[in-house]
Design a protein around this motif. Structure first.
Motif, mmCIF file in Angstrom:
data_model
loop_
_atom_site.group_PDB
_atom_site.id
_atom_site.type_symbol
_atom_site.label_atom_id
_atom_site.label_comp_id
_atom_site.label_asym_id
_atom_site.label_seq_id
_atom_site.Cartn_x
_atom_site.Cartn_y
_atom_site.Cartn_z
ATOM 1 N N UNK A 55 0.838 -1.181 0.000
ATOM 2 C CA UNK A 55 0.000 0.000 0.000
ATOM 3 C C UNK A 55 0.878 1.237 0.000
ATOM 4 N N UNK A 56 0.257 2.404 0.147
ATOM 5 C CA UNK A 56 1.016 3.647 0.088
ATOM 6 C C UNK A 56 2.036 3.768 1.201
ATOM 7 N N UNK A 325 -3.616 -0.935 18.391
ATOM 8 C CA UNK A 325 -3.912 -0.773 16.968
ATOM 9 C C UNK A 325 -2.942 -1.536 16.075
ATOM 10 N N UNK A 326 -1.824 -1.984 16.643
ATOM 11 C CA UNK A 326 -0.814 -2.664 15.846
ATOM 12 C C UNK A 326 -0.762 -4.160 16.122
ATOM 13 N N UNK A 327 -0.740 -4.535 17.394
ATOM 14 C CA UNK A 327 -0.645 -5.952 17.754
ATOM 15 C C UNK A 327 -2.008 -6.630 17.770
ATOM 16 N N UNK A 328 -3.021 -5.916 18.259
ATOM 17 C CA UNK A 328 -4.385 -6.465 18.274
ATOM 18 C C UNK A 328 -5.336 -5.516 17.540
ATOM 19 N N UNK A 329 -5.138 -5.325 16.246
ATOM 20 C CA UNK A 329 -5.916 -4.322 15.525
ATOM 21 C C UNK A 329 -7.350 -4.780 15.249
ATOM 22 N N UNK A 331 -10.676 -4.788 12.651
ATOM 23 C CA UNK A 331 -10.768 -4.972 11.199
ATOM 24 C C UNK A 331 -10.568 -3.638 10.491
ATOM 25 N N UNK A 332 -11.128 -2.583 11.084
ATOM 26 C CA UNK A 332 -11.011 -1.252 10.499
ATOM 27 C C UNK A 332 -9.558 -0.789 10.488
ATOM 28 N N UNK A 333 -8.852 -1.010 11.601
ATOM 29 C CA UNK A 333 -7.442 -0.624 11.670
ATOM 30 C C UNK A 333 -6.593 -1.479 10.732
ATOM 31 N N UNK A 334 -6.917 -2.769 10.668
ATOM 32 C CA UNK A 334 -6.143 -3.705 9.855
ATOM 33 C C UNK A 334 -6.221 -3.362 8.375
ATOM 34 N N UNK A 335 -7.387 -2.901 7.937
ATOM 35 C CA UNK A 335 -7.602 -2.608 6.517
ATOM 36 C C UNK A 335 -7.400 -1.131 6.173
ATOM 37 N N UNK A 336 -6.878 -0.374 7.132
ATOM 38 C CA UNK A 336 -6.695 1.055 6.892
ATOM 39 C C UNK A 336 -5.660 1.304 5.800
ATOM 40 N N UNK A 337 -5.927 2.304 4.967
ATOM 41 C CA UNK A 337 -5.012 2.688 3.903
ATOM 42 C C UNK A 337 -5.133 4.185 3.690
ATOM 43 N N UNK A 338 -4.290 4.745 2.876
ATOM 44 C CA UNK A 338 -4.445 6.143 2.491
ATOM 45 C C UNK A 338 -3.985 6.306 1.055
ATOM 46 N N UNK A 339 -4.439 7.369 0.425
ATOM 47 C CA UNK A 339 -4.096 7.614 -0.972
ATOM 48 C C UNK A 339 -3.977 9.111 -1.199
#
Length: 346
Positions: A55-56, A325-329, A331-339
């Protein structure tokens, strides 16, 4: 009334056929365009996968800028820093970065102003050492005040204040298993921490706990003033503003796992190495007695413990929020992206 075989009937029929043909052509064109779009996306995804970019964020990490990174670990004494640094030294060659120890004369924790400027210019311009991991027992130094273009990524570990205090008390008397041959400053003094507190001796006075606050507060003289409320607030501010991550000794494995996820350029593979090597307890005080409850209560009544513990609890809550948010993220945090979009001028 229009007759079935009249000219008008044939004209209407012809127009209908033409309309049907037009929409069929248009639909076929759209299908071809969609097919081309899908093929293009698939091709791009394939290229990204082949280059190891998901991802970005990975695109950013893949740039040459990451090879210019400087990490500073201004380690607090008796917080498990030797164990953590041992892992860094053992993995730095594989991860292709340099690790350097900053040794200040007479074990001083602060640098004079000329040496602050010299240190800042040294490590930001020493390009042959980059990427670099610097560590040592020195207080936070704000690079922004010196006008340099590059600022480092700070990290640190804090420990429960009483646990760190007691560990240091016995360390000065019995040393540790890391360098057992060294004779420590209080060698031969067999008085327990409980007896020391009961007798009101100076070396177990709660004011000696004033260490984690000034280490994060920095080089300002007010940071050294025991019990200074400004110093506590400054340490909190620096933790939030300048530190990439501050973990706690009691959760060092999660600290390493989080660093590996956030900064893989430096910490790739360190979590597994930490768990399966002998580095997790590299340095242990040779003899240490757990203090009595009455001794702990007496220490906890002090202003210094309350302030040092406030910083520790602040750091712990901050670390847990990041770690979650990193070790036990979710679904929303896990699939987060930016563009990036709406880029002007075109």
């Amino acid at each position: 009334m229009i007759l079935r075989n009249s000219p008008i009937h044939w004209i209407i029929g012809l127009i209908t056929i033409l309309i049907i043909i037009y929409f069929k052509i248009k639909l076929t064109s759209l299908e071809n365009e969609n097919k081309l779009l899908v093929e293009t996306i698939t091709q791009i995804q394939s290229q990204i996968k082949n280059h190891g970019l998901k991802n970005n964020k990975d695109l950013l990490l893949s740039s040459s800028n990451i090879d210019d990174t400087i990490v500073i670990y201004n380690r607090v004494p008796k917080t498990g820093s030797t164990s953590f640094v041992g892992v860094v030294y053992d993995t730095c060659k594989k991860n292709k970065f340099h690790t350097l120890h900053v040794n200040i004369t007479n074990n001083m924790h602060t640098l004079t102003l000329p040496n602050q400027l010299k240190f800042v210019n040294n490590i930001t311009q020493w390009n042959s050492m980059k990427p670099a991991f610097y560590h040592g027992h020195f207080r936070f130094l704000n690079f922004n005040k010196f006008g340099v273009k590059q600022t480092p990524l700070y990290i640190n570990l804090l420990r429960k204040p009483i646990d760190r205090f007691v560990s240091y008390y016995y360390f000065l008397r019995y040393g540790d298993n890391f360098r057992p041959y060294l004779i420590r400053k209080k060698a031969g003094d067999k008085k327990t921490f409980d007896d020391c507190v009961k007798a009101g001796q100076s070396d177990c006075d709660p004011s000696n706990m004033w260490l984690q606050i000034p280490f994060l507060c920095g080089h300002d003289p007010k940071c050294w003033e025991v019990g200074n409320k400004w110093a506590l607030n400054e340490a909190k501010k620096n933790l939030e503003k300048y530190y990439l991550l501050v973990g706690v000794t009691e959760e060092m494995d999660d600290f390493i796992a989080t660093l590996q996820a956030v900064l893989p350029r430096f910490f790739k593979g360190t979590y597994d190495y930490f768990l399966h090597s002998n580095k997790s307890h590299l340095r242990q005080t040779t003899q240490k007695l757990i203090p009595l409850e009455e001794t702990i209560l007496k220490i906890r009544n002090s202003t210094v413990w309350k302030m040092e513990n406030e910083l520790y609890e602040f750091a712990l809550a901050h670390f847990h929020a990041i770690k979650k948010k990193i070790i036990n993220p979710s679904i929303q945090d896990l699939n987060q992206n930016f563009m990036y979009e709406k880029i002007r001028p075109k």
